[in-house]
Design an enzyme around this catalytic site. Sequence first.
Site, PDB file in Angstrom:
ATOM      1  N   CYS A 135       0.777  -1.167   0.103  1.00 13.98           N
ATOM      2  CA  CYS A 135      -0.119   0.036  -0.051  1.00 13.98           C
ATOM      3  C   CYS A 135       0.825   1.435  -0.342  1.00 13.98           C
ATOM      4  CB  CYS A 135      -0.946   0.113   1.083  1.00 13.98           C
ATOM      5  SG  CYS A 135      -1.795  -1.635   1.199  1.00 13.98           S
ATOM      6  N   HIS A 186      -3.658   6.902   3.041  1.00 16.01           N
ATOM      7  CA  HIS A 186      -4.132   5.545   2.471  1.00 16.01           C
ATOM      8  C   HIS A 186      -5.328   5.088   3.172  1.00 16.01           C
ATOM      9  CE1 HIS A 186      -4.226   1.339   1.343  1.00 16.01           C
ATOM     10  NE2 HIS A 186      -3.744   0.820   2.437  1.00 16.01           N
ATOM     11  N   ASN A 225     -10.107  -0.873   0.471  1.00 17.24           N
ATOM     12  CA  ASN A 225      -8.677  -0.694   0.396  1.00 17.24           C
ATOM     13  C   ASN A 225      -8.424  -1.167  -0.918  1.00 17.24           C
ATOM     14  OD1 ASN A 225      -5.916  -1.118   0.790  1.00 17.24           O
ATOM     15  ND2 ASN A 225      -6.031  -2.065   2.573  1.00 17.24           N
TER      16      ASN A 225
HETATM   17  N1  ACO Z   1     -18.015  -9.512  10.207  1.00 19.75           N
HETATM   18  C1  ACO Z   1     -18.437  -9.584  11.617  1.00 19.75           C
HETATM   19  N2  ACO Z   1     -17.588 -10.064  12.346  1.00 19.75           N
HETATM   20  C2  ACO Z   1     -16.377 -10.149  12.239  1.00 19.75           C
HETATM   21  C3  ACO Z   1     -15.650  -9.896  10.969  1.00 19.75           C
HETATM   22  C4  ACO Z   1     -16.721  -9.480   9.932  1.00 19.75           C
HETATM   23  N3  ACO Z   1     -16.330  -9.348   8.623  1.00 19.75           N
HETATM   24  N4  ACO Z   1     -14.504  -9.934  11.016  1.00 19.75           N
HETATM   25  C5  ACO Z   1     -14.162 -10.058  12.140  1.00 19.75           C
HETATM   26  N5  ACO Z   1     -15.092 -10.214  12.946  1.00 19.75           N
HETATM   27  C6  ACO Z   1     -15.108 -10.553  14.359  1.00 19.75           C
HETATM   28  C7  ACO Z   1     -13.953 -11.324  14.965  1.00 19.75           C
HETATM   29  O1  ACO Z   1     -13.948 -12.900  14.436  1.00 19.75           O
HETATM   30  C8  ACO Z   1     -13.679 -11.231  16.306  1.00 19.75           C
HETATM   31  O2  ACO Z   1     -14.585 -11.882  17.121  1.00 19.75           O
HETATM   32  P1  ACO Z   1     -14.196 -12.441  18.478  1.00 19.75           P
HETATM   33  O3  ACO Z   1     -14.050 -11.291  19.204  1.00 19.75           O
HETATM   34  O4  ACO Z   1     -15.286 -13.397  18.773  1.00 19.75           O
HETATM   35  O5  ACO Z   1     -12.996 -13.278  18.173  1.00 19.75           O
HETATM   36  C9  ACO Z   1     -14.419  -9.481  16.266  1.00 19.75           C
HETATM   37  O6  ACO Z   1     -15.188  -9.626  15.142  1.00 19.75           O
HETATM   38  C10 ACO Z   1     -13.279  -8.659  16.202  1.00 19.75           C
HETATM   39  O7  ACO Z   1     -12.406  -8.711  15.572  1.00 19.75           O
HETATM   40  P2  ACO Z   1     -11.211  -7.696  15.534  1.00 19.75           P
HETATM   41  O8  ACO Z   1     -10.005  -8.626  14.499  1.00 19.75           O
HETATM   42  O9  ACO Z   1     -10.574  -7.503  16.745  1.00 19.75           O
HETATM   43  O10 ACO Z   1     -11.725  -6.538  14.897  1.00 19.75           O
HETATM   44  P3  ACO Z   1     -10.984  -5.149  14.896  1.00 19.75           P
HETATM   45  O11 ACO Z   1     -11.740  -4.080  15.340  1.00 19.75           O
HETATM   46  O12 ACO Z   1      -9.676  -5.139  14.952  1.00 19.75           O
HETATM   47  O13 ACO Z   1     -11.361  -5.019  13.238  1.00 19.75           O
HETATM   48  C11 ACO Z   1     -10.034  -5.332  11.025  1.00 19.75           C
HETATM   49  C12 ACO Z   1     -10.837  -5.941  12.141  1.00 19.75           C
HETATM   50  C13 ACO Z   1     -11.199  -4.214  10.374  1.00 19.75           C
HETATM   51  C14 ACO Z   1      -9.415  -6.212  10.048  1.00 19.75           C
HETATM   52  C15 ACO Z   1      -8.832  -4.054  11.787  1.00 19.75           C
HETATM   53  O14 ACO Z   1      -8.137  -4.902  12.421  1.00 19.75           O
HETATM   54  C16 ACO Z   1      -8.199  -3.596  10.510  1.00 19.75           C
HETATM   55  O15 ACO Z   1      -8.661  -2.819   9.874  1.00 19.75           O
HETATM   56  N6  ACO Z   1      -6.868  -3.897  10.527  1.00 19.75           N
HETATM   57  C17 ACO Z   1      -5.878  -3.159   9.780  1.00 19.75           C
HETATM   58  C18 ACO Z   1      -6.060  -3.747   8.346  1.00 19.75           C
HETATM   59  C19 ACO Z   1      -5.541  -3.099   7.548  1.00 19.75           C
HETATM   60  O16 ACO Z   1      -5.406  -1.800   7.258  1.00 19.75           O
HETATM   61  N7  ACO Z   1      -4.613  -3.562   6.271  1.00 19.75           N
HETATM   62  C20 ACO Z   1      -3.694  -3.032   5.776  1.00 19.75           C
HETATM   63  C21 ACO Z   1      -3.744  -4.108   4.532  1.00 19.75           C
HETATM   64  S1  ACO Z   1      -2.937  -3.152   3.363  1.00 19.75           S
HETATM   65  C22 ACO Z   1      -1.875  -4.288   2.209  1.00 19.75           C
HETATM   66  O17 ACO Z   1      -0.702  -4.123   2.131  1.00 19.75           O
HETATM   67  C23 ACO Z   1      -2.552  -5.257   1.378  1.00 19.75           C
END
Ligand code: ACO
Length: 328
Positions: free
Chosen positions: A115, A255, A285
């Site tokens: 990214c 980003h 994203n």
């Molecule tokens: N729908 C419903 N529930 C979900 C989903 C979903 N799509 N995904 C996860 N959950 C659940 C999980 O299983 C978890 O349940 P649990 O507590 O029973 O285990 C709960 O929701 C909370 O999950 P978290 O992972 O703690 O949620 P978080 O608030 O961290 O959000 C997210 C997850 C959106 C992925 C966040 O961590 C994030 O944005 N991370 C950064 C991602 C990013 O920027 N990536 C860059 C990639 S760029 C590249 O180089 C390709």
Amino acid sequence: MSLLPVGVLGTGRYAPEKVLTNHDLEQMVETNDEWIVTRTGIRERRIASDQEASSDLAFHASEIALKNAGITAEDLDLIIVATITPDNFFPSTACTLQTKLNARKAAAFDLSAACSGFIYGLANASNFVASGIYKYVLVVGAECLSKITDYTDRNTCILFGDGAGAVVIGQVPEGRGFKSFVLGADGSGGELLHLAGGGSRCPSTLDTVTEGKHYIYMAGREVFKFAVRIMGGAAEEALSKAGLDKSDIDLLIPHQANRRIIESAMERLDLPEEKCMINLHKYGNVSAASIPIALAEAVEEGRVREGDCLVLVGFGGGLTWGASVIIW
Ligand code: ACO
């Protein structure tokens, strides 16, 4: 050797027609619109067709950028495509794009910094033009993340989309253009965000495909913490290198990974929402394409005026990060 002032001469963007909404995803994995909007800010994303690859999206965005810059593809000296979803391992997507554009005299290469790739590309392009080696460089961020996304994995499939953004880089009047770049990497965090299969470490076999190693793996929470730490810090460092302060920012172009990550950067930089470009609700994203799409859209919407101070900042797999200050 004195350096020439370098900046953006034209912008362009392209997103495939197909829209995948949160409600569509509700039919595919156990998730819901409310969870996705609250946790990420994303409402829909664009998805390339079976026939479309990253170079096709890049081509459309590039044609617009060239037109807006008032030059033709034949004027280009170099094409840099930042992507983690190249059409092929080789030839490079930049070479494929060079042929599509008929940019006969342009050198071409791909750049892999996830990214952060677009900002890495801008830094490269800027140096080529500032030193007088090249006059016009096309920098493109182009991704078809849907092709490496596992649509049975709710942790990742809600986040990603496809698209391309492009800019033409060239000489600008004194006092304008790029004022600083910050590029960083921490390879020790590579495992947090990776695609395991298909490379020389783990060549593709029936087993690697069965195990889903051709899909993105992401440790979401760890990446989130890294992103919150790095976004504000990289932006502040770029401002300080440019001899500017956070109060000088007219528009932040971050980003577009997660609205909560962007909000944390806004808070650290004391920025009101109107000074931040956010379009992730429409595209999700799009990795290296996120920042150039947001920049092109901001220009189209008249949110960027001559003399404005823009800060571009991103983070991604590698782990990598990058920021740049531009006086428009
Ligand atoms: N729908 C419903 N529930 C979900 C989903 C979903 N799509 N995904 C996860 N959950 C659940 C999980 O299983 C978890 O349940 P649990 O507590 O029973 O285990 C709960 O929701 C909370 O999950 P978290 O992972 O703690 O949620 P978080 O608030 O961290 O959000 C997210 C997850 C959106 C992925 C966040 O961590 C994030 O944005 N991370 C950064 C991602 C990013 O920027 N990536 C860059 C990639 S760029 C590249 O180089 C390709």
